[in-house]
Design a protein around this motif. Sequence first.
Motif, PDB file in Angstrom:
ATOM      1  N   LEU A  88     -10.240  -1.254  -5.927  1.00 41.35           N
ATOM      2  CA  LEU A  88      -9.399  -1.023  -4.758  1.00 41.35           C
ATOM      3  C   LEU A  88      -8.746   0.344  -4.883  1.00 41.35           C
ATOM      4  O   LEU A  88      -8.361   0.773  -5.972  1.00 41.35           O
ATOM      5  CB  LEU A  88      -8.342  -2.116  -4.632  1.00 41.35           C
ATOM      6  N   THR A  89      -8.640   1.036  -3.767  1.00 45.68           N
ATOM      7  CA  THR A  89      -8.132   2.408  -3.737  1.00 45.68           C
ATOM      8  C   THR A  89      -6.964   2.506  -2.774  1.00 45.68           C
ATOM      9  O   THR A  89      -6.517   1.509  -2.213  1.00 45.68           O
ATOM     10  CB  THR A  89      -9.234   3.383  -3.293  1.00 45.68           C
ATOM     11  N   THR A  90      -6.496   3.725  -2.562  1.00 43.26           N
ATOM     12  CA  THR A  90      -5.420   3.932  -1.602  1.00 43.26           C
ATOM     13  C   THR A  90      -5.913   3.926  -0.159  1.00 43.26           C
ATOM     14  O   THR A  90      -5.107   3.863   0.767  1.00 43.26           O
ATOM     15  CB  THR A  90      -4.711   5.266  -1.873  1.00 43.26           C
TER      16      THR A  90
ATOM     17  N   ALA B 246      -4.156  -5.549  -5.241  1.00 42.40           N
ATOM     18  CA  ALA B 246      -5.100  -6.649  -5.070  1.00 42.40           C
ATOM     19  C   ALA B 246      -4.395  -7.936  -4.657  1.00 42.40           C
ATOM     20  O   ALA B 246      -5.001  -8.795  -4.000  1.00 42.40           O
ATOM     21  CB  ALA B 246      -5.875  -6.881  -6.369  1.00 42.40           C
ATOM     22  N   LEU B 247      -3.124  -8.089  -5.026  1.00 40.77           N
ATOM     23  CA  LEU B 247      -2.461  -9.375  -4.822  1.00 40.77           C
ATOM     24  C   LEU B 247      -2.310  -9.765  -3.349  1.00 40.77           C
ATOM     25  O   LEU B 247      -2.638 -10.901  -2.984  1.00 40.77           O
ATOM     26  CB  LEU B 247      -1.101  -9.383  -5.523  1.00 40.77           C
ATOM     27  N   PRO B 248      -1.822  -8.877  -2.459  1.00 42.01           N
ATOM     28  CA  PRO B 248      -1.753  -9.271  -1.048  1.00 42.01           C
ATOM     29  C   PRO B 248      -3.116  -9.649  -0.485  1.00 42.01           C
ATOM     30  O   PRO B 248      -3.225 -10.601   0.305  1.00 42.01           O
ATOM     31  CB  PRO B 248      -1.195  -8.027  -0.353  1.00 42.01           C
ATOM     32  N   LEU B 249      -4.152  -8.924  -0.877  1.00 48.68           N
ATOM     33  CA  LEU B 249      -5.499  -9.216  -0.393  1.00 48.68           C
ATOM     34  C   LEU B 249      -5.996 -10.543  -0.949  1.00 48.68           C
ATOM     35  O   LEU B 249      -6.570 -11.357  -0.222  1.00 48.68           O
ATOM     36  CB  LEU B 249      -6.426  -8.070  -0.793  1.00 48.68           C
ATOM     37  N   TRP B 250      -5.783 -10.771  -2.224  1.00 54.90           N
ATOM     38  CA  TRP B 250      -6.201 -12.026  -2.866  1.00 54.90           C
ATOM     39  C   TRP B 250      -5.532 -13.231  -2.209  1.00 54.90           C
ATOM     40  O   TRP B 250      -6.185 -14.219  -1.876  1.00 54.90           O
ATOM     41  CB  TRP B 250      -5.846 -11.964  -4.357  1.00 54.90           C
TER      42      TRP B 250
END
Length: 460
Positions: free
Chosen positions: A136-138, A345-349
Amino acid sequence: MSQLHNDFHDLDRLTTDVRQWCLDFIRSVDDRPAAMTADITPPALAAPELGEGAEAAVARFIKEISPHLAAAIGPRYWGFVTGGVTPAALLGDWIAAAVDQNLSTPGDSIASALEVQTIEWLLDLCDLPDSFSGCLTTGATASNLLGILCGRQFAGQRQGVDIAADGLSGVVVEVFSATPHASALKGMAIAGLGRKRLVQVARLADSEAMDVDALRIALENSDCAGKIVLASAGTVTGTDFDDLEAIADLCEQHGAWLHVDGAFGLFSRLLEDRREWTRGLERADSITSDAHKWLNTPYDCGIFFCRHMSVLQTCLEVPAPYLAVNSVTPSFMNLGIENSRRFRALPLWISLLAYGKAGIRQIVEDNCSQAERLAQWLEQSPDYELLKPAKLNVVVFRPQGIDDAEVSPFLQRLNATWEVFMTPGQWRGRSAIRAAFSNWRTTQNDVDHVCALLERNARR
């Protein structure tokens, strides 16, 4: 430091107050300006020697700054390709800030392993093979840069040079594209290739898609050993898709690295009637996408997939002994631009876990239906010209009977109503207005509201 300790002591009350303000803001977006189009400067304040404390600082923000924020999370912010924030992603982002994990290296928490799992879920969501991995990137700018860096390294290897170690001296790289995103051109500049190294490939008629025959001729006429092809899965204005299968064939024949920019078009793969548009994507060497667009996670969250992780790591590895860890989980500082990385990654996960493939698919389906509804209205209106059929989630149009120079002032007046926000575009050399749908909160009622607004403004 007494103020800092006092704030920590009062954290329960302070976070309760801020939580309530955030909820009030979220619930009020229908009544807020879709965007603040006037130039606004912050209050004339110098950085204080003695701080005011968290409560006073937040109060100043609420009074002096918050009235000038855009309702970018709202249902009628149709500029650029801006998603909203799902409730689950919002909670995930709050947690990510609270736990403040640095995902530069594994070995001190589960955070890095969770990013690995999130990448695996994204590959599954987009039906891409496990020969890909990534990070994951900016955002798409960073992801496109990673693709160009990998392509540059691959091109150097074909010429017997390790560019990451020895630099570009003596290496020539040509980049071929029909409709490269501005961030890709920026990436070429950052990577030292130069924007002028772009070989402009012709487009198909009335399209932003690449003419494959023109690419074939350009590759055959090139005597450069290092080649990168930048293809598109959903261009910014026309949402056109390059023929990735045919382009992949040519890249294999000519030893070119194939990078595909699918910042939002990647998610067309969730719709059966549009899935064919990305046939051949699994043959790309690298792919760009964004989670803060159609996946509706908070800014910033880009996605980079790659089939050659060893090339990526060669470009970006950090050879510092004190950073070495003994773990099967990758060190993401060796796979991306930043050494220090937030727990994005956490919000997406959490959002993927909360809503699943079906929930994401519904957002994509709804936004495409809304774009089609607006396009149909424009096509039937005597006051507007639909410049291109709405294939996906972007609608390109302009008022009838006005000169190019008048389109921008018309758009400014439209945005100044605060009821909608759209951005300028261009189609076949003509100035245009561009409406992009990528927010989970947008409904058909919002489309009808804007159609009525367009009708009133046309009469003026």
